[in-house]
Scaffold this motif. Structure first.
Motif, PDB file in Angstrom:
ATOM      1  N   THR A 431       0.865  -1.171   0.000  1.00  0.00           N
ATOM      2  CA  THR A 431       0.000   0.000   0.000  1.00  0.00           C
ATOM      3  C   THR A 431       0.907   1.227   0.000  1.00  0.00           C
ATOM      4  O   THR A 431       1.918   1.261   0.707  1.00  0.00           O
ATOM      5  N   ILE A 432       0.563   2.238  -0.803  1.00  0.00           N
ATOM      6  CA  ILE A 432       1.413   3.421  -0.949  1.00  0.00           C
ATOM      7  C   ILE A 432       0.630   4.664  -0.555  1.00  0.00           C
ATOM      8  O   ILE A 432      -0.489   4.880  -1.017  1.00  0.00           O
ATOM      9  N   ARG A 433       1.229   5.482   0.290  1.00  0.00           N
ATOM     10  CA  ARG A 433       0.652   6.785   0.616  1.00  0.00           C
ATOM     11  C   ARG A 433       1.681   7.868   0.278  1.00  0.00           C
ATOM     12  O   ARG A 433       2.807   7.843   0.775  1.00  0.00           O
ATOM     13  N   LEU A 434       1.265   8.794  -0.586  1.00  0.00           N
ATOM     14  CA  LEU A 434       2.076   9.969  -0.877  1.00  0.00           C
ATOM     15  C   LEU A 434       1.465  11.161  -0.161  1.00  0.00           C
ATOM     16  O   LEU A 434       0.249  11.371  -0.211  1.00  0.00           O
ATOM     17  N   VAL A 435       2.298  11.941   0.497  1.00  0.00           N
ATOM     18  CA  VAL A 435       1.846  13.175   1.137  1.00  0.00           C
ATOM     19  C   VAL A 435       2.653  14.329   0.547  1.00  0.00           C
ATOM     20  O   VAL A 435       3.880  14.304   0.555  1.00  0.00           O
ATOM     21  N   SER A 436       1.937  15.315   0.011  1.00  0.00           N
ATOM     22  CA  SER A 436       2.597  16.492  -0.548  1.00  0.00           C
ATOM     23  C   SER A 436       2.400  17.672   0.391  1.00  0.00           C
ATOM     24  O   SER A 436       1.275  18.123   0.613  1.00  0.00           O
ATOM     25  N   GLU A 437       3.498  18.155   0.948  1.00  0.00           N
ATOM     26  CA  GLU A 437       3.470  19.341   1.805  1.00  0.00           C
ATOM     27  C   GLU A 437       3.931  20.528   0.953  1.00  0.00           C
ATOM     28  O   GLU A 437       5.092  20.610   0.566  1.00  0.00           O
ATOM     29  N   ILE A 438       3.003  21.421   0.639  1.00  0.00           N
ATOM     30  CA  ILE A 438       3.365  22.593  -0.166  1.00  0.00           C
ATOM     31  C   ILE A 438       4.025  23.616   0.754  1.00  0.00           C
ATOM     32  O   ILE A 438       3.393  24.163   1.654  1.00  0.00           O
ATOM     33  N   LEU A 439       5.297  23.846   0.526  1.00  0.00           N
ATOM     34  CA  LEU A 439       6.076  24.744   1.384  1.00  0.00           C
ATOM     35  C   LEU A 439       6.122  26.167   0.833  1.00  0.00           C
ATOM     36  O   LEU A 439       6.367  27.114   1.577  1.00  0.00           O
ATOM     37  N   GLU A 440       5.900  26.282  -0.466  1.00  0.00           N
ATOM     38  CA  GLU A 440       5.884  27.598  -1.093  1.00  0.00           C
ATOM     39  C   GLU A 440       5.037  27.479  -2.353  1.00  0.00           C
ATOM     40  O   GLU A 440       5.088  26.456  -3.048  1.00  0.00           O
ATOM     41  N   SER A 441       4.220  28.489  -2.630  1.00  0.00           N
ATOM     42  CA  SER A 441       3.336  28.379  -3.786  1.00  0.00           C
ATOM     43  C   SER A 441       3.251  29.689  -4.550  1.00  0.00           C
ATOM     44  O   SER A 441       2.931  30.721  -3.994  1.00  0.00           O
ATOM     45  N   ASN A 442       3.558  29.596  -5.833  1.00  0.00           N
ATOM     46  CA  ASN A 442       3.310  30.701  -6.757  1.00  0.00           C
ATOM     47  C   ASN A 442       2.937  30.088  -8.101  1.00  0.00           C
ATOM     48  O   ASN A 442       3.614  30.253  -9.098  1.00  0.00           O
ATOM     49  N   GLY A 443       1.855  29.300  -8.072  1.00  0.00           N
ATOM     50  CA  GLY A 443       1.348  28.691  -9.288  1.00  0.00           C
ATOM     51  C   GLY A 443       1.673  27.227  -9.427  1.00  0.00           C
ATOM     52  O   GLY A 443       2.816  26.802  -9.254  1.00  0.00           O
ATOM     53  N   SER A 444       0.632  26.437  -9.695  1.00  0.00           N
ATOM     54  CA  SER A 444       0.757  25.041 -10.101  1.00  0.00           C
ATOM     55  C   SER A 444       1.447  24.147  -9.076  1.00  0.00           C
ATOM     56  O   SER A 444       2.343  23.388  -9.410  1.00  0.00           O
TER      57      SER A 444
END
Length: 702
Positions: A431-444
């Motif tokens: 079983t696979i879990r990916l977690v994306s922590e957005i640390l900085e955002s300026n589009g996409s």
């Protein structure tokens, strides 16, 4: 009133002016045995703010499938992820229809009252909501029609049933009105071909053919809905906010502050840009002209927004120049680091310009899979691949509290999941879990999640078939001029006319999402956007391939899985009375165990290879010792006499006692009830054999 419409491979039955008659618009829709109620309600007073106050809710009732909600509270509570994502699709499809200046708080509610296992509730609910909106006193030009396109035997299939979709290699959901496409969601569906995993990406030409196929169906559906329901629309007497051009304030800004505004626009970060524009507004407020004409700060800010939007779009269309100085096809600088978290199974820090995603992969066993209920499925579905996307306020310089994921977070995570899922073998054991922590955002940031996620999988030792990259495209359209932008930043997303995200491998597209703000897009423009996205995707994939070559997988911390089969009739022996036996095995060997009662399959997962091997041997000895009317093989389990004494070391401390080493590699259990002093691993203790049962030795203190 009853209306029967046979359109796009479906017989749809609508009941109007029958239920929910106090709503602004309502319709009861039936398809086969599925029934949904769609309602539109609005307030009489407009909001003061300059935005469309629209809320969409999609609610699945448990009784629709003859069920009672699970858990302690036997009623529907907060919406599940599937409900939230379905509501988001309806919102994205209908929002572009509202006229400019409409500012009445409006709520669209779709309730599933009866579910049919073969009916696509997402498509049905969108069409019901569209008709309810069209019948209300909110003036929209024509009804939206939604369709789903599948692909089987290389042929496109219009509105496949749920069972047909499971055999499809394509899932394309498109909404539009007349000949205008407004919303697109596409994903490739992997399958097995000749025993081999196949991703089934679509090349750009096939995507265009599928969209043309969908567009023809939407045109038919939208026209038919209009023909049937036009006579039943309510008259509209609504007033709308008058859009102003800013008048004198705009002229003043263009004459005196245009240079400062250009500098503010070219600030890279959203937080810096907002701060600069806010400062300009305060300066203008203190000008003599502002004081003399009594300009309000909110009017100044609106005028600045109009000037900003005009500047951004003019630079792009007339100078082929973007706010950060890039050309229209340029991708921002990319930096990639992998396995920067020592104790995570796999990690990737993906940075593109001022967008940064830290994506972490965790591998688990079948017990870690996400279980969820769908009205169209008899049994809960088990998802062994998960993508969770988190967007904290600090990523855009805002001091907002961390909350449960909202619609945007769920939508972005779902898009990344759809993009990456085809690259993973359907028979993958973890079983696979990916977690994306957005640390900085300026589009996409969703596309950064795709890129970082693909490499995080490789960093965790997952043998994905191909790397997958994603890029966000934009469109600026003015009169006869248009410009397609690669790798849009937040400013271009906000002031542009299209948000178009494309993910895939070198060979083709695995996922696509598009929202159009201007109302429709020509096929030629769409083709240019797809091929421009392909160029960018290949550029990003090349950088990802280089990073992939440098990945060092930390094998020492990755879980291992051993799979073997036993007689299915022996599974109860492994479980033991009340689960006691399997619990003891799990505690003793520090493993996770999954059992398939039907196939007799045993999966043992853990970090330590030796413990996995020992637990496997223990289970095999256990089931062999249970042979009917057969004596135990004395060579497999050493003989012990009741009362026999030993001085042994504590090998393992568990919740219910300790395991003490005896002889010939056999440990005995000394239960908590048999001793008072604290025992730790390595302590010597004198014990005697109290009981031997099913190959397990129970001890007392000697």
């Amino acid at each position: 009133m009853r209306h029967e419409i046979n359109i796009n491979n479906h017989l749809e039955i609508f009941e109007t002016n029958k239920v929910a008659k106090q709503a602004a618009g309502a319709v009861l829709m039936q398809e086969k045995n599925a029934v949904v109620l769609a309602t539109v309600a609005r307030e009489e007073k407009m909001v003061e703010e300059d935005f469309l106050p629209l809320t969409v809710q999609y609610i699945e009732k448990a009784y629709a499938a003859g069920r009672i909600p699970g858990g302690y509270v036997k009623r529907e509570t907060k919406p599940g992820d599937n409900e939230t994502l379905s509501a988001r699709i309806i919102d994205r499809s209908l929002r572009p229809l509202f006229p400019k200046g409409y500012a009445y708080p409006t709520q669209i509610v779709v309730m599933v009252l009866s579910a049919d296992p073969e009916v696509d509730l997402q498509v049905m609910s969108l069409n019901a909501a569209s008709i309810a909106l069209y019948l209300s006193d909110i003036p929209i030009k024509a009804p939206v029609c939604g369709v789903r396109i599948g692909r089987m035997n290389n042929e496109f299939v219009l509105n496949p049933s749920n069972s047909e979709l499971k055999n499809s290699t394509l899932d394309l959901y498109v909404a539009g009105v007349k000949d205008e496409l407004l919303m697109i969601e596409m994903r490739a569906l992997a399958n097995k071909q000749n025993g081999q995993h196949c991703m089934n990406e679509l090349n750009e030409d096939d995507v265009l053919k599928a969209l043309e196929f969908a567009g023809n169906a939407i045109l038919r559906g939208s026209n038919e809905y209009e023909r049937v329901f036009a006579a039943y629309r309510k008259n509209s007497k609504l007033e709308f906010k008058i859009e102003t051009d800013g008048g004198k304030i705009v002229d003043f800004i263009k004459n005196s502050y245009i240079s400062k505004l250009k500098i503010a626009i070219n600030q890279m970060a959203k937080s810096e840009r907002a701060s600069e524009i806010s400062q300009i507004a305060k300066e203008i407020e203190n000008e003599a002209s502002a004081i003399e004409n009594e300009w309000k700060i909110e009017d100044i800010e609106k005028a600045l927004y109009l000037c900003k939007r005009e500047l951004v779009r003019s630079q792009i269309l007339n100078e082929n120049k973007r706010a950060d100085g890039r050309g229209l096809k340029d991708v921002r600088k990319i930096d990639i680091e992998t396995n920067i978290l020592p104790n995570a199974h796999g990690s990737c820090l993906f940075t593109r310009g001022q967008t940064q995603a830290l994506v972490i992969a965790t591998l688990g066993s079948d017990n870690d899979a996400q279980m969820s209920d769908l009205l169209t499925e008899k049994n809960p579905i088990c998802e062994k691949f998960m993508v969770n996307y988190n967007f904290p306020g600090f990523s855009v310089g805002e001091a907002t509290p961390i909350k449960a994921p909202g619609r945007r977070e769920l939508g972005h995570g779902n898009l990344a999941k759809r993009a990456l899922h085809p690259s993973i073998d359907t028979d993958y054991i973890h079983t696979i879990r990916l977690v994306s922590e957005i640390l900085e955002s300026n589009g996409s940031s969703s596309m950064a999640t795709v890129c970082g996620g693909a490499l995080a999988l490789r960093a965790a030792g997952v043998k994905s078939e191909k790397l997958v990259a994603g890029v966000a495209m934009g469109l600026v359209f003015e009169d006869e001029k248009y410009a397609i932008l690669t790798d849009i930043m937040g400013l271009e997303d906000h002031d542009g006319d299209m948000d178009f995200k494309v993910a895939g491998s070198y060979e083709g597209i695995t996922a696509l999402q598009m929202d159009i703000k201007l109302g429709g897009i020509e096929q030629q423009v769409l083709k240019e956007a797809l091929y421009q996205a392909k160029e960018a995707r290949e550029h990003i994939l090349q950088l990802m391939e280089e990073a992939n070559q440098n990945i060092v997988v930390n094998e020492a911390i990755l879980p291992k899985i051993e799979i073997f089969n036993v007689d299915p009739n022996k599974i109860p022996d492994i479980i033991g009375q009340g689960g006691k036996t399997i619990k003891e095995i799990i505690e003793k060997f520090e493993v996770n165990i999954d059992l398939d009662r039907d196939k007799g399959e045993v999966k043992i997962a853990g970090i330590n290879h030796d413990f996995i091997s020992q637990s496997k041997e223990y289970i095999l000895n256990l089931v062999h010792s249970k042979g009917s009317n057969k004596k135990r093989d004395r060579k497999e389990v050493p003989k012990f006499d009741i009362g026999e004494e030993f001085i042994g070391k504590v090998q393992k401390v568990v919740e219910f006692g300790v395991f003490v080493e005896l002889r010939d590699g056999v440990d005995g259990l000394l239960h908590n009830s048999k001793f008072k002093e604290k025992l730790e691993i390595g302590n010597e203790v004198k014990v005697k054999v109290a009981e031997i049962k099913n190959g397990k030795v129970s001890l007392n203190l000697a």
